[in-house]
Design a protein around this motif. Structure first.
Motif, PDB file in Angstrom:
ATOM      1  N   ALA A 149      14.247 -30.616   3.140  1.00  0.00           N
ATOM      2  CA  ALA A 149      15.205 -30.811   2.055  1.00  0.00           C
ATOM      3  C   ALA A 149      16.155 -31.958   2.353  1.00  0.00           C
ATOM      4  CB  ALA A 149      16.005 -29.539   1.819  1.00  0.00           C
ATOM      5  N   THR A 150      16.524 -32.687   1.307  1.00  0.00           N
ATOM      6  CA  THR A 150      17.584 -33.680   1.386  1.00  0.00           C
ATOM      7  C   THR A 150      18.498 -33.477   0.194  1.00  0.00           C
ATOM      8  OG1 THR A 150      18.040 -36.025   1.848  1.00  0.00           O
ATOM      9  CG2 THR A 150      16.473 -35.551   0.069  1.00  0.00           C
ATOM     10  N   CYS A 151      19.692 -34.072   0.243  1.00  0.00           N
ATOM     11  CA  CYS A 151      20.674 -33.945  -0.840  1.00  0.00           C
ATOM     12  C   CYS A 151      21.154 -35.329  -1.258  1.00  0.00           C
ATOM     13  CB  CYS A 151      21.876 -33.126  -0.390  1.00  0.00           C
ATOM     14  SG  CYS A 151      21.484 -31.478   0.189  1.00  0.00           S
ATOM     15  N   TYR A 152      21.562 -35.422  -2.527  1.00  0.00           N
ATOM     16  CA  TYR A 152      22.090 -36.698  -3.002  1.00  0.00           C
ATOM     17  C   TYR A 152      23.038 -36.450  -4.159  1.00  0.00           C
ATOM     18  CZ  TYR A 152      22.430 -41.491  -4.613  1.00  0.00           C
ATOM     19  OH  TYR A 152      22.921 -42.715  -4.971  1.00  0.00           O
ATOM     20  N   LYS A 153      24.201 -37.100  -4.130  1.00  0.00           N
ATOM     21  CA  LYS A 153      25.184 -36.979  -5.202  1.00  0.00           C
ATOM     22  C   LYS A 153      25.085 -38.173  -6.136  1.00  0.00           C
ATOM     23  CE  LYS A 153      30.015 -35.712  -6.010  1.00  0.00           C
ATOM     24  NZ  LYS A 153      31.342 -35.472  -5.370  1.00  0.00           N
ATOM     25  N   HIS A 154      24.926 -37.900  -7.431  1.00  0.00           N
ATOM     26  CA  HIS A 154      24.785 -38.965  -8.423  1.00  0.00           C
ATOM     27  C   HIS A 154      25.566 -38.583  -9.673  1.00  0.00           C
ATOM     28  CE1 HIS A 154      23.143 -42.308 -10.580  1.00  0.00           C
ATOM     29  NE2 HIS A 154      22.475 -41.557 -11.435  1.00  0.00           N
ATOM     30  N   ASN A 155      26.459 -39.482 -10.073  1.00  0.00           N
ATOM     31  CA  ASN A 155      27.299 -39.250 -11.248  1.00  0.00           C
ATOM     32  C   ASN A 155      28.017 -37.907 -11.186  1.00  0.00           C
ATOM     33  OD1 ASN A 155      26.599 -41.739 -12.357  1.00  0.00           O
ATOM     34  ND2 ASN A 155      24.916 -40.893 -13.563  1.00  0.00           N
ATOM     35  N   GLY A 156      28.510 -37.579  -9.985  1.00  0.00           N
ATOM     36  CA  GLY A 156      29.296 -36.376  -9.810  1.00  0.00           C
ATOM     37  C   GLY A 156      28.509 -35.102  -9.610  1.00  0.00           C
ATOM     38  N   GLN A 157      27.186 -35.180  -9.683  1.00  0.00           N
ATOM     39  CA  GLN A 157      26.337 -34.005  -9.536  1.00  0.00           C
ATOM     40  C   GLN A 157      25.520 -34.099  -8.261  1.00  0.00           C
ATOM     41  OE1 GLN A 157      25.666 -31.016 -11.570  1.00  0.00           O
ATOM     42  NE2 GLN A 157      24.761 -30.658  -9.552  1.00  0.00           N
ATOM     43  N   TRP A 158      25.509 -32.997  -7.479  1.00  0.00           N
ATOM     44  CA  TRP A 158      24.662 -32.945  -6.295  1.00  0.00           C
ATOM     45  C   TRP A 158      23.256 -32.498  -6.668  1.00  0.00           C
ATOM     46  CZ3 TRP A 158      25.380 -34.767  -1.528  1.00  0.00           C
ATOM     47  CH2 TRP A 158      26.683 -35.089  -1.131  1.00  0.00           C
ATOM     48  N   TYR A 159      22.277 -33.172  -6.057  1.00  0.00           N
ATOM     49  CA  TYR A 159      20.868 -32.840  -6.248  1.00  0.00           C
ATOM     50  C   TYR A 159      20.250 -32.469  -4.906  1.00  0.00           C
ATOM     51  CZ  TYR A 159      21.258 -34.932 -10.880  1.00  0.00           C
ATOM     52  OH  TYR A 159      21.636 -35.212 -12.168  1.00  0.00           O
ATOM     53  N   TYR A 160      19.309 -31.555  -4.967  1.00  0.00           N
ATOM     54  CA  TYR A 160      18.567 -31.068  -3.802  1.00  0.00           C
ATOM     55  C   TYR A 160      17.102 -31.426  -4.037  1.00  0.00           C
ATOM     56  CZ  TYR A 160      17.131 -27.324  -0.428  1.00  0.00           C
ATOM     57  OH  TYR A 160      16.616 -26.587   0.610  1.00  0.00           O
ATOM     58  N   ILE A 161      16.500 -32.120  -3.080  1.00  0.00           N
ATOM     59  CA  ILE A 161      15.114 -32.575  -3.209  1.00  0.00           C
ATOM     60  C   ILE A 161      14.362 -32.085  -1.981  1.00  0.00           C
ATOM     61  CG2 ILE A 161      13.612 -34.569  -3.620  1.00  0.00           C
ATOM     62  CD1 ILE A 161      16.189 -36.113  -4.419  1.00  0.00           C
ATOM     63  N   TRP A 162      13.200 -31.468  -2.186  1.00  0.00           N
ATOM     64  CA  TRP A 162      12.515 -30.820  -1.058  1.00  0.00           C
ATOM     65  C   TRP A 162      11.007 -30.746  -1.305  1.00  0.00           C
ATOM     66  CZ3 TRP A 162      14.400 -28.447  -5.239  1.00  0.00           C
ATOM     67  CH2 TRP A 162      13.716 -27.351  -5.772  1.00  0.00           C
ATOM     68  N   ALA A 163      10.287 -30.333  -0.262  1.00  0.00           N
ATOM     69  CA  ALA A 163       8.837 -30.170  -0.323  1.00  0.00           C
ATOM     70  C   ALA A 163       8.501 -28.688  -0.316  1.00  0.00           C
ATOM     71  CB  ALA A 163       8.167 -30.874   0.854  1.00  0.00           C
ATOM     72  N   GLN A 164       7.536 -28.292  -1.164  1.00  0.00           N
ATOM     73  CA  GLN A 164       7.153 -26.879  -1.224  1.00  0.00           C
ATOM     74  C   GLN A 164       5.717 -26.744  -1.704  1.00  0.00           C
ATOM     75  OE1 GLN A 164      10.148 -24.358  -2.835  1.00  0.00           O
ATOM     76  NE2 GLN A 164       9.119 -22.518  -2.132  1.00  0.00           N
ATOM     77  N   LYS A 165       5.060 -25.717  -1.196  1.00  0.00           N
ATOM     78  CA  LYS A 165       3.692 -25.429  -1.619  1.00  0.00           C
ATOM     79  C   LYS A 165       3.717 -24.814  -3.010  1.00  0.00           C
ATOM     80  CE  LYS A 165      -0.520 -22.932  -0.310  1.00  0.00           C
ATOM     81  NZ  LYS A 165      -1.378 -24.112  -0.570  1.00  0.00           N
ATOM     82  N   ASP A 166       2.882 -25.339  -3.880  1.00  0.00           N
ATOM     83  CA  ASP A 166       2.766 -24.811  -5.231  1.00  0.00           C
ATOM     84  C   ASP A 166       1.658 -23.772  -5.286  1.00  0.00           C
ATOM     85  OD1 ASP A 166       1.517 -24.983  -8.151  1.00  0.00           O
ATOM     86  OD2 ASP A 166       3.595 -25.667  -8.285  1.00  0.00           O
ATOM     87  N   ALA A 167       1.877 -22.710  -6.029  1.00  0.00           N
ATOM     88  CA  ALA A 167       0.908 -21.615  -6.089  1.00  0.00           C
ATOM     89  C   ALA A 167      -0.387 -22.018  -6.773  1.00  0.00           C
ATOM     90  CB  ALA A 167       1.523 -20.421  -6.813  1.00  0.00           C
ATOM     91  N   VAL A 168      -0.340 -23.041  -7.614  1.00  0.00           N
ATOM     92  CA  VAL A 168      -1.504 -23.435  -8.412  1.00  0.00           C
ATOM     93  C   VAL A 168      -2.080 -24.777  -7.973  1.00  0.00           C
ATOM     94  CG1 VAL A 168      -2.332 -23.948 -10.731  1.00  0.00           C
ATOM     95  CG2 VAL A 168      -0.665 -22.108 -10.387  1.00  0.00           C
ATOM     96  N   ILE A 169      -1.212 -25.726  -7.628  1.00  0.00           N
ATOM     97  CA  ILE A 169      -1.659 -27.075  -7.275  1.00  0.00           C
ATOM     98  C   ILE A 169      -2.280 -27.067  -5.885  1.00  0.00           C
ATOM     99  CG2 ILE A 169      -0.921 -29.459  -6.854  1.00  0.00           C
ATOM    100  CD1 ILE A 169       1.396 -28.923  -8.798  1.00  0.00           C
ATOM    101  N   PRO A 170      -3.494 -27.593  -5.719  1.00  0.00           N
ATOM    102  CA  PRO A 170      -4.114 -27.630  -4.385  1.00  0.00           C
ATOM    103  C   PRO A 170      -3.282 -28.467  -3.410  1.00  0.00           C
ATOM    104  CG  PRO A 170      -5.733 -28.086  -6.102  1.00  0.00           C
ATOM    105  CD  PRO A 170      -4.387 -28.128  -6.761  1.00  0.00           C
ATOM    106  N   GLY A 171      -3.218 -28.017  -2.174  1.00  0.00           N
ATOM    107  CA  GLY A 171      -2.538 -28.808  -1.162  1.00  0.00           C
ATOM    108  C   GLY A 171      -1.483 -28.041  -0.412  1.00  0.00           C
TER     109      GLY A 171
END
Length: 320
Positions: free
Chosen positions: A134-156
């Motif tokens: 996970a990483t975080c980034y603040k843009h226009n006053g809003q914090w965002y959380y961006i991360w990697a996760q296994k999807d139940a349907v998408i292969p990989g």
């Protein structure tokens, strides 16, 4: 001055943060995967030699975050220091070692190396599956959380998601899928999109990420979006068709990836901190090879304001 790579040896998934106190803070995965190490220095180059190094947290012997402590990042979120990391239950209890979830520890100390850190809190994405980076980034006053996760349907193994945050440990929107492993260079060995890092310049937000297995095939991809667009609308993001940072056989720099970005003290020069090995004949599982080293690379800019990452260098000209 010139700076030779590796920058800091045996530190994978390197993350550097320049704080308003004038210090650069560095954390990374240690080869033992058993603790969170934090160091700081007033000069970026001095992170390699500083004596200010503290283990701020050690994994317990049992429980949900008792094994394989991966890819920490330190962020300062509206007065609170937070270190995000992935962790799994002890392998002696769980048959499948890769049951990682994301956690955060926090402190309000001015100097996080001296702070009293909280016990880990899970950062719950609402998706009950393997997640990390996970990483975080603040843009226009809003914090965002961006991360990697296994999807139940998408292969990989993992895709990249984004959501808003209303505190350092709580997400305030549903996850939005940004990218999945789909191109040939993203599915070598493992189907992976992981290790997101944000770079915001010249009216655009760039998001680098890493793909494929963690050997010489590991490489970096790029997403970008107009800074005025809705970050939670996946259709606004543009994905580069080719990798932007790859192995350089001639220089013996293999599997560059899982980077972060920082700047010179005056903010005029951008640097990418990434990890790589200097050989590709890995014996056994690459996960247990300790020699992913932190390296540094200047990021240049074209006349059109586009980032130029170039190829990995053994030596760079460094201006702090």
């Amino acid at each position: 001055m010139s700076l030779t790579n590796p920058f800091i040896e045996q530190r994978a998934d390197p993350f550097v943060y320049l704080h308003s106190d004038g210090y650069y803070y560095f954390t990374a995965s240690v080869p033992e995967y058993d603790r969170l190490e934090l160091r700081r220095a007033q000069d970026l180059a001095e992170l390699a030699t500083t004596n200010e190094i503290v283990d701020v947290w050690h994994k317990p012997s049992s429980g949900p975050y008792s094994d394989l402590i991966w890819a920490p990042e330190i962020h300062y979120i509206d007065g609170t220091w937070a270190i995000y990391f992935a962790a799994a239950p002890n392998r002696e209890i769980v048959d499948n070692a890769f049951q990682h979830r994301m956690y955060a520890i926090t402190t309000q100390a001015d100097n996080p190396l001296e702070g009293q850190w909280s016990e880990p809190t899970q950062v719950d994405s609402g998706l009950a599956s393997f997640c990390l980076d996970a990483t975080c980034y603040k843009h226009n006053g809003q914090w965002y959380y961006i991360w990697a996760q296994k999807d139940a349907v998408i292969p990989g193994n993992s895709c990249l998601y984004i959501a808003t945050m209303d505190s350092p440990t709580h997400l305030s929107s549903e996850p939005v899928l940004l990218t999945k492993p789909e191109f040939d260079w993203e599915v070598q060995g493992f189907l992976v999109n992981e290790g997101p890092a944000v770079l915001h310049r010249h009216g655009r937000i760039y998001l680098t990420y890493s793909a494929s297995a963690t050997d010489e095939r590991y490489c970096m991809g790029l997403l970008s979006i107009d800074e005025n667009a809705d970050l939670l609308d996946a259709s606004n993001w543009h994905k580069a068709l080719s990798p932007i940072f790859v192995t350089d056989e001639e220089k013996h720099i293999y599997g560059p990836g899982h980077n972060s970005f920082t700047t010179s003290k005056d903010g005029q020069r951008d640097y990418m901190i990434y990890h790589a090995r200097n050989y590709k004949g890995i014996e056994g599982d690459p996960l247990w090879d300790p020699n992913r080293h932190a390296c540094i690379q200047p990021v240049l800019w074209s006349e059109d304001g586009l980032p130029i990452f170039g190829s990995p260098q053994n030596e760079i000209e460094f201006e702090g």
